[in-house]
Design an enzyme around this catalytic site. Structure first.
Site, short mmCIF file in Angstrom:
data_model
loop_
_atom_site.label_atom_id
_atom_site.label_comp_id
_atom_site.label_asym_id
_atom_site.label_seq_id
_atom_site.Cartn_x
_atom_site.Cartn_y
_atom_site.Cartn_z
N PRO A 1 0.86 -1.18 0.00
CA PRO A 1 0.00 0.00 0.00
C PRO A 1 0.90 1.23 0.00
O PRO A 1 1.84 1.32 0.80
CB PRO A 1 -0.77 -0.12 1.33
N ALA B 1 0.06 5.18 0.01
CA ALA B 1 -1.06 6.13 0.02
C ALA B 1 -0.93 7.13 -1.11
O ALA B 1 0.08 7.83 -1.24
CB ALA B 1 -1.12 6.82 1.37
N GLN C 1 -6.65 -2.25 3.80
CA GLN C 1 -5.83 -1.96 4.99
C GLN C 1 -6.51 -0.91 5.86
O GLN C 1 -6.84 0.18 5.39
CB GLN C 1 -4.44 -1.47 4.59
N CYS D 1 2.66 2.64 9.93
CA CYS D 1 2.74 4.01 9.40
C CYS D 1 3.34 4.96 10.44
O CYS D 1 2.82 5.06 11.55
CB CYS D 1 1.35 4.48 8.98
N LYS E 1 0.65 -5.46 8.94
CA LYS E 1 1.89 -4.91 8.37
C LYS E 1 2.51 -4.00 9.42
O LYS E 1 1.83 -3.09 9.92
CB LYS E 1 1.58 -4.14 7.09
N GLY F 1 10.98 -3.72 2.18
CA GLY F 1 11.89 -2.59 2.35
C GLY F 1 13.07 -2.64 1.41
O GLY F 1 13.88 -3.57 1.45
N ASP F 2 13.12 -1.67 0.50
CA ASP F 2 14.27 -1.47 -0.39
C ASP F 2 14.48 -2.57 -1.43
O ASP F 2 15.59 -2.73 -1.94
CB ASP F 2 15.57 -1.32 0.41
N GLY G 1 7.18 -1.92 -2.95
CA GLY G 1 6.44 -0.67 -3.05
C GLY G 1 7.01 0.28 -4.07
O GLY G 1 6.68 0.23 -5.26
N ARG G 2 7.94 1.13 -3.63
CA ARG G 2 8.38 2.24 -4.47
C ARG G 2 8.93 1.79 -5.81
O ARG G 2 8.71 2.45 -6.83
CB ARG G 2 9.40 3.09 -3.70
C1 LIG Z 1 4.31 7.84 0.03
C2 LIG Z 1 4.19 6.55 0.79
C3 LIG Z 1 2.95 6.14 1.25
C4 LIG Z 1 2.82 4.94 1.97
N1 LIG Z 1 1.58 4.54 2.38
C5 LIG Z 1 1.46 3.39 3.08
C6 LIG Z 1 0.18 2.93 3.50
O1 LIG Z 1 -0.89 3.52 3.21
N2 LIG Z 1 0.14 1.78 4.25
C7 LIG Z 1 1.27 1.07 4.56
O2 LIG Z 1 1.19 0.03 5.24
N3 LIG Z 1 2.48 1.48 4.15
C8 LIG Z 1 2.60 2.60 3.42
N4 LIG Z 1 3.83 2.97 2.97
C9 LIG Z 1 5.00 2.11 3.22
C10 LIG Z 1 5.16 1.09 2.08
O3 LIG Z 1 4.06 0.22 2.03
C11 LIG Z 1 6.44 0.23 2.26
O4 LIG Z 1 6.37 -0.42 3.49
C12 LIG Z 1 7.71 1.07 2.20
O5 LIG Z 1 7.67 2.00 1.13
C13 LIG Z 1 8.95 0.19 2.08
O6 LIG Z 1 8.87 -0.62 0.93
P1 LIG Z 1 9.65 -0.24 -0.46
O7 LIG Z 1 11.08 0.04 -0.11
O8 LIG Z 1 9.46 -1.43 -1.33
O9 LIG Z 1 8.97 0.99 -0.98
C14 LIG Z 1 3.97 4.15 2.24
C15 LIG Z 1 5.22 4.55 1.74
C16 LIG Z 1 5.34 5.72 1.02
C17 LIG Z 1 6.69 6.12 0.47
#
Ligand SMILES: Cc1cc2nc3c(=O)[nH]c(=O)nc-3n(C[C@H](O)[C@H](O)[C@H](O)COP(=O)(O)O)c2cc1C
Length: 342
Positions: free
Chosen positions: A30, A32, A85, A116, A155, A218-219, A241-242
């Site tokens: 997720p 946001a 979520q 969060c 999460k 993460g990452d 995610g990202r």
């Molecule tokens: C802008 C933004 C919004 C996010 N919104 C949520 C969210 O709504 N719920 C959640 O559990 N994590 C949220 N996250 C965290 C991501 O789900 C994830 O745990 C985090 O980015 C690490 O994973 P990644 O390195 O693959 O991005 C958000 C992260 C970012 C950068």
């Protein structure tokens, strides 16, 4: 050309949530404002994705059916399997909201946000603030588990800060109350997004639970990162995610690597431009022209970054103000360019 990884042994590609089997152990985070319905509908047909989530939803807003909450949980038959979520700290309200969701939507799971770190969420004692009160966190999860007949997942982050790493003991307690899976982002709330996600912290959560799957997060920026995380931590799946925001093929490629030891050829320019068009069309249909254009001023620049360096084109998309302009720009985009991933 098929890209081979040396010494890759296929990993288990499926994930089991209390008896529900997901076709892949790769989950879309997720995020946001970003991993919304339009994005989910666009990315799913590329393959490899096992489960996607809505953004975090306020249970009180949902029970009042505010416009914002209804938008956040908006879904369509092509958007499966899906988890909603929820974030909050009130067991009864969370349980009511979870039940409302399962009564009205076809869901694979309800997820509880305990990660969060954003002030707005923590001030309400939800999100990662629950990591400061593990007893409440477990009670809340138990109440939600009892309220619904779909798997409930959580999460979380490693802890509130370095001096209070609660994820292993909290995960074991959540397993005891019936939580079906834990996703662990290997940072503390205090870290926000600084530093690197700690893989040993993820491994400690894997070691702390008895039978439920732990999903590492993460990452992860490439299929090789996902494989390395699974090997290093023993996690059963990976949430991305990202990286998916600029490389929507990351699930297809990672799934292929985990199951066959090979990463398919990188998408062609035509496939990438098609994806951008598809994503825009879903946004246009779901949110209307103004919001689709505003969203795409930024999103296109991430997609273009994966193709190469196009500062002039990024600037042109940044000024986007109509669907007609979007299609004209896409049609004008050079059809032969050097692709940075190839
Ligand atoms: C802008 C933004 C919004 C996010 N919104 C949520 C969210 O709504 N719920 C959640 O559990 N994590 C949220 N996250 C965290 C991501 O789900 C994830 O745990 C985090 O980015 C690490 O994973 P990644 O390195 O693959 O991005 C958000 C992260 C970012 C950068």
């Amino acid at each position: 050309m098929i890209r081979r990884m040396r010494g890759v042994i296929p990993e288990s590609p499926m994930l089991n949530l209390n008896g529900t089997t997901l076709a892949s152990n790769l989950l879309l985070s997720p995020i946001a404002g970003y991993c919304d319905l339009a994005f989910r509908l666009s990315i799913r047909p590329l393959g490899g994705l096992g489960l996607a989530y809505t953004d975090l939803v306020n249970p009180r807003g949902l029970l009042r059916q505010t416009v914002k909450s209804m938008e956040l949980i908006e879904t369509e038959p092509g958007d499966r399997p899906l988890a909603v979520q929820l974030y909050g700290h009130e067991p009864e309200i969370m349980a009511d909201a979870a039940r409302w969701c399962t009564d009205h939507l076809e869901l694979a799971a309800i997820d509880i946000n305990m990660g969060c770190p954003v002030d707005k969420v923590c001030k309400t004692n939800g999100g990662s603030a629950l990591l400061r009160n593990p007893e409440l966190a477990a009670r809340l999860a138990e109440r939600v588990v009892r309220a619904v007949d779909v798997p409930v997942t959580v999460k979380m982050r490693l802890g509130w800060d370095e001096s209070s790493i609660v994820a292993p003991s909290l995960s074991a307690a959540l397993e005891d109350v019936g939580v079906a899976a834990i996703t662990i982002h290997g940072r503390t709330a205090a870290q926000a997004f600084r530093g690197r996600a700690c893989q040993d912290g993820i491994a400690r959560v894997v070691a702390a639970v008895r039978r439920i799957p732990v999903i590492g997060n993460g990452d992860v920026r490439s299929p090789a990162d996902a494989l390395a995380m699974m090997r290093r931590t023993g996690c059963a799946g990976v949430m991305i995610g990202r990286a998916a925001l600029s490389d929507p093929w990351i699930f297809r490629d990672t799934h292929a690597l985990l199951t066959t030891g090979r990463v398919p050829p990188a998408p062609t320019l035509a496939e990438r431009l098609d994806f951008i068009r598809t994503h825009f069309e879903h946004s246009l249909r779901i949110r209307g022209e103004r919001r689709a254009c505003i969203t795409f001023r930024q999103r296109v620049s991430w997609y273009l970054k994966a193709i190469g360096s196009f500062p002039a084109w990024r600037d042109r998309f940044r000024g986007l103000s109509s669907a007609a302009e979007f299609y004209a720009l896409l049609d004008e985009f050079p059809q032969t360019v050097h692709l940075s991933r190839e």
